[in-house]
Motif scaffolding. Structure first.
Motif, PDB file in Angstrom:
ATOM      1  N   ASN A   1       0.729  -1.186  -0.053  1.00 43.03           N
ATOM      2  CA  ASN A   1      -0.083   0.049  -0.107  1.00 43.03           C
ATOM      3  C   ASN A   1       0.904   1.195   0.085  1.00 43.03           C
ATOM      4  O   ASN A   1       0.393   2.131  -0.357  1.00 43.03           O
ATOM      5  CB  ASN A   1      -0.866   0.114   1.232  1.00 43.03           C
ATOM      6  CG  ASN A   1      -0.189   0.136   2.629  1.00 43.03           C
ATOM      7  OD1 ASN A   1       0.267  -0.886   2.899  1.00 43.03           O
ATOM      8  ND2 ASN A   1      -0.370   0.880   3.281  1.00 43.03           N
ATOM      9  N   MET A   2       2.011   1.351   0.486  1.00 48.13           N
ATOM     10  CA  MET A   2       2.825   2.449   0.464  1.00 48.13           C
ATOM     11  C   MET A   2       3.430   2.770  -0.747  1.00 48.13           C
ATOM     12  O   MET A   2       4.219   3.602  -0.957  1.00 48.13           O
ATOM     13  CB  MET A   2       3.806   2.224   1.631  1.00 48.13           C
ATOM     14  CG  MET A   2       3.332   2.345   3.317  1.00 48.13           C
ATOM     15  SD  MET A   2       2.970   4.413   3.345  1.00 48.13           S
ATOM     16  CE  MET A   2       1.016   4.188   3.046  1.00 48.13           C
ATOM     17  N   VAL A   3       4.032   1.489  -1.539  1.00 44.84           N
ATOM     18  CA  VAL A   3       4.464   1.519  -2.745  1.00 44.84           C
ATOM     19  C   VAL A   3       3.690   1.728  -4.090  1.00 44.84           C
ATOM     20  O   VAL A   3       3.270   2.706  -4.460  1.00 44.84           O
ATOM     21  CB  VAL A   3       5.644   0.330  -2.864  1.00 44.84           C
ATOM     22  CG1 VAL A   3       6.606   0.738  -4.050  1.00 44.84           C
ATOM     23  CG2 VAL A   3       6.547   0.414  -1.730  1.00 44.84           C
ATOM     24  N   LYS A   4       3.113   0.457  -4.498  1.00 45.73           N
ATOM     25  CA  LYS A   4       2.241   0.552  -5.922  1.00 45.73           C
ATOM     26  C   LYS A   4       1.173   1.201  -5.231  1.00 45.73           C
ATOM     27  O   LYS A   4       0.524   1.822  -6.162  1.00 45.73           O
ATOM     28  CB  LYS A   4       1.914  -0.758  -6.080  1.00 45.73           C
ATOM     29  CG  LYS A   4       1.034  -0.926  -7.239  1.00 45.73           C
ATOM     30  CD  LYS A   4       1.764  -0.397  -8.752  1.00 45.73           C
ATOM     31  CE  LYS A   4       1.062  -0.674  -9.974  1.00 45.73           C
ATOM     32  NZ  LYS A   4       1.504   0.269 -10.871  1.00 45.73           N
ATOM     33  N   GLY A   5       0.538   1.207  -3.942  1.00 47.94           N
ATOM     34  CA  GLY A   5      -0.536   1.813  -3.597  1.00 47.94           C
ATOM     35  C   GLY A   5      -0.461   3.302  -3.179  1.00 47.94           C
ATOM     36  O   GLY A   5      -1.404   4.114  -2.749  1.00 47.94           O
ATOM     37  N   ALA A   6       0.905   4.022  -3.396  1.00 48.00           N
ATOM     38  CA  ALA A   6       1.133   5.131  -3.011  1.00 48.00           C
ATOM     39  C   ALA A   6       2.246   5.942  -3.653  1.00 48.00           C
ATOM     40  O   ALA A   6       2.397   6.244  -4.831  1.00 48.00           O
ATOM     41  CB  ALA A   6       1.259   5.558  -1.692  1.00 48.00           C
ATOM     42  N   ALA A   7       3.544   5.624  -2.987  1.00 44.57           N
ATOM     43  CA  ALA A   7       4.809   6.318  -3.465  1.00 44.57           C
ATOM     44  C   ALA A   7       5.281   5.993  -4.882  1.00 44.57           C
ATOM     45  O   ALA A   7       5.681   6.578  -5.634  1.00 44.57           O
ATOM     46  CB  ALA A   7       5.812   6.518  -2.283  1.00 44.57           C
ATOM     47  N   GLY A   8       5.100   4.448  -4.967  1.00 48.45           N
ATOM     48  CA  GLY A   8       5.694   3.971  -5.978  1.00 48.45           C
ATOM     49  C   GLY A   8       4.915   4.082  -7.392  1.00 48.45           C
ATOM     50  O   GLY A   8       5.397   4.428  -8.338  1.00 48.45           O
ATOM     51  N   GLN A   9       3.555   3.971  -7.159  1.00 42.81           N
ATOM     52  CA  GLN A   9       2.772   4.619  -8.316  1.00 42.81           C
ATOM     53  C   GLN A   9       3.010   5.989  -8.657  1.00 42.81           C
ATOM     54  O   GLN A   9       3.040   6.444  -9.889  1.00 42.81           O
ATOM     55  CB  GLN A   9       1.366   4.248  -7.999  1.00 42.81           C
ATOM     56  CG  GLN A   9       0.427   4.401  -9.163  1.00 42.81           C
ATOM     57  CD  GLN A   9      -0.855   3.574  -9.045  1.00 42.81           C
ATOM     58  OE1 GLN A   9      -0.941   2.795 -10.143  1.00 42.81           O
ATOM     59  NE2 GLN A   9      -1.456   3.534  -8.150  1.00 42.81           N
ATOM     60  N   ALA A  10       3.214   7.155  -7.569  1.00 43.42           N
ATOM     61  CA  ALA A  10       3.463   8.193  -7.780  1.00 43.42           C
ATOM     62  C   ALA A  10       4.749   8.516  -8.914  1.00 43.42           C
ATOM     63  O   ALA A  10       4.835   9.189  -9.669  1.00 43.42           O
ATOM     64  CB  ALA A  10       3.611   8.941  -6.757  1.00 43.42           C
ATOM     65  N   ILE A  11       5.841   7.806  -8.340  1.00 40.73           N
ATOM     66  CA  ILE A  11       7.123   7.772  -9.302  1.00 40.73           C
ATOM     67  C   ILE A  11       6.779   7.315 -10.686  1.00 40.73           C
ATOM     68  O   ILE A  11       7.426   7.662 -11.521  1.00 40.73           O
ATOM     69  CB  ILE A  11       7.984   7.100  -8.487  1.00 40.73           C
ATOM     70  CG1 ILE A  11       8.459   7.983  -7.093  1.00 40.73           C
ATOM     71  CG2 ILE A  11       9.202   7.055  -9.572  1.00 40.73           C
ATOM     72  CD1 ILE A  11       9.391   7.224  -6.160  1.00 40.73           C
ATOM     73  N   GLN A  12       6.051   6.210 -10.385  1.00 42.51           N
ATOM     74  CA  GLN A  12       5.661   5.619 -11.868  1.00 42.51           C
ATOM     75  C   GLN A  12       5.093   6.397 -12.826  1.00 42.51           C
ATOM     76  O   GLN A  12       5.350   6.680 -14.205  1.00 42.51           O
ATOM     77  CB  GLN A  12       5.012   4.231 -11.968  1.00 42.51           C
ATOM     78  CG  GLN A  12       4.802   3.514 -13.126  1.00 42.51           C
ATOM     79  CD  GLN A  12       4.003   2.164 -12.941  1.00 42.51           C
ATOM     80  OE1 GLN A  12       3.636   1.707 -11.742  1.00 42.51           O
ATOM     81  NE2 GLN A  12       3.657   1.538 -13.907  1.00 42.51           N
TER      82      GLN A  12
END
Length: 344
Positions: free
Chosen positions: A312-323
């Motif tokens: 939830n913190m990566v693909k669900g938040a920060a990672g997806q934002a960077i993507q």
């Protein structure tokens, strides 16, 4: 180099952005902001950054002036003024909050009890579900980064809805999240003695991600989709598991489903459709930008069961934002995001 600034760096999603961006070769982090910690180094709040990143938290205005790409990781209702500044000064803006996710102001009023103050900006917003809206994201200047639950759910259902394999338009969705999904603020449910050795549903049929889920699924299906969405709180720090139940059309075979999911996702680096018989597990997506999807067939009732897991913190938040940022700047989409989850 992309000159990046983070507003709201002291929160869980904000500091996760910082952690990931430090490994991005095309990024220069020029300013970070945290209103409550202005003048303090980020390494005092989060000692893991000590000696690696000792940047001082500045004012939000400093971040806006210094950076060309602004990430805002703030509670709902606070991002519009920053988006307006970016729009007026030809800067790009990605909102990790809820202010640019919903198409209809009526939904925002109903579920968040707020109005849109900068109504014209919402005509420019793009919903940043990367694997679905990539072409729109390329041209966007304002991105509404998807919520964590909606990311796991919409990616889990996208191929099925696009191909019209569902028999009806009502889905039951059972999702479980780690406690970081509630943010950094203290609450009774996330207090350690309350959540440790516990497991329970919350906000039954009233969770604010519900209209976002229905909005995006309806776009995929070109029809009105309705969900019964029940989130649960897991006694773990991070990770989401969404289990989705779908009645299939009578002429659809399970083998058809498997083929369609592979057709849609085999070329998507961050989506892994697991082999038949395997079950998606949050342990193997933690700290990564992957979404793992497993497909299961209940032959007694001709029902598909989809399990979709993300961090939830990566693909669900920060990672997806960077993507999203990578797509906006037309650089390699996986830049800074190729980390693999620990195996134990």
């Amino acid at each position: 180099m992309i000159k990046v600034g983070i507003i709201g760096v002291s929160g869980y999603a904000g500091v996760e952005l910082l952690r990931l961006l430090l490994n991005h070769d095309d990024v220069e982090i020029v300013s970070i902001g945290a209103r409550s910690y202005q003048g303090q180094p980020i390494s005092e709040m989060y000692p893991s950054f000590y000696g690696i990143c000792d940047m001082i938290c500045e004012s939000d205005d400093d971040v806006l002036k210094k950076a060309d790409m602004i990430f805002a990781s703030l509670p709902h209702g606070l991002s519009e003024k920053y988006a307006k500044y970016c729009n007026d000064h030809q800067k790009k803006f990605i909102d990790l909050g809820a202010d640019f996710r919903l198409d209809k102001e009526q939904d925002y009023q109903e579920w968040y009890n707020l109005d849109y103050n900068e109504k014209e900006l919402h005509h420019k917003q793009v919903y940043g579900l990367c694997e679905v809206n990539r072409d729109k994201i390329k041209e966007a200047t304002i991105i509404g980064n998807p919520g964590c639950y909606p990311t796991s759910i919409t990616l889990g259902l996208y191929p099925l809805l696009k191909e019209g394999m569902n028999k009806n338009n009502h889905f039951i969705i059972d999702s479980k999240s780690g406690t970081t999904g509630a943010g950094k603020s203290l609450s009774e449910d996330t207090h350690f003695p309350r959540c440790n050795e516990s497991f329970h549903p919350y906000k039954l049929a009233t969770h604010r991600h519900t209209p976002e889920i229905e909005q995006e699924l309806s776009k995929m299906a070109h029809d009105d989709i309705h969900v019964t969405f029940v989130p649960h709180l897991l006694p773990v720090n991070r990770g989401i598991v969404s289990t989705i139940y779908v009645d299939l059309k009578d002429d659809i075979q399970f083998s058809d489903i498997i083929k369609i999911y592979h057709d849609y996702y085999d070329q998507e680096y961050f989506i892994r459709v697991l082999k038949t018989g395997k079950v998606a597990d949050l342990k193997f997506v933690k700290y990564s930008n992957f979404c793992d999807i497993s497909l299961h067939y209940d032959k007694r009732y001709h029902k598909l069961i989809i399990v979709s897991t993300i961090d939830n913190m990566v693909k669900g938040a920060a990672g997806q934002a960077i993507q999203n940022m990578n797509i906006m700047y037309d650089i390699e989409e996986t830049k800074g995001l190729k980390m693999v989850s620990p195996s134990f």
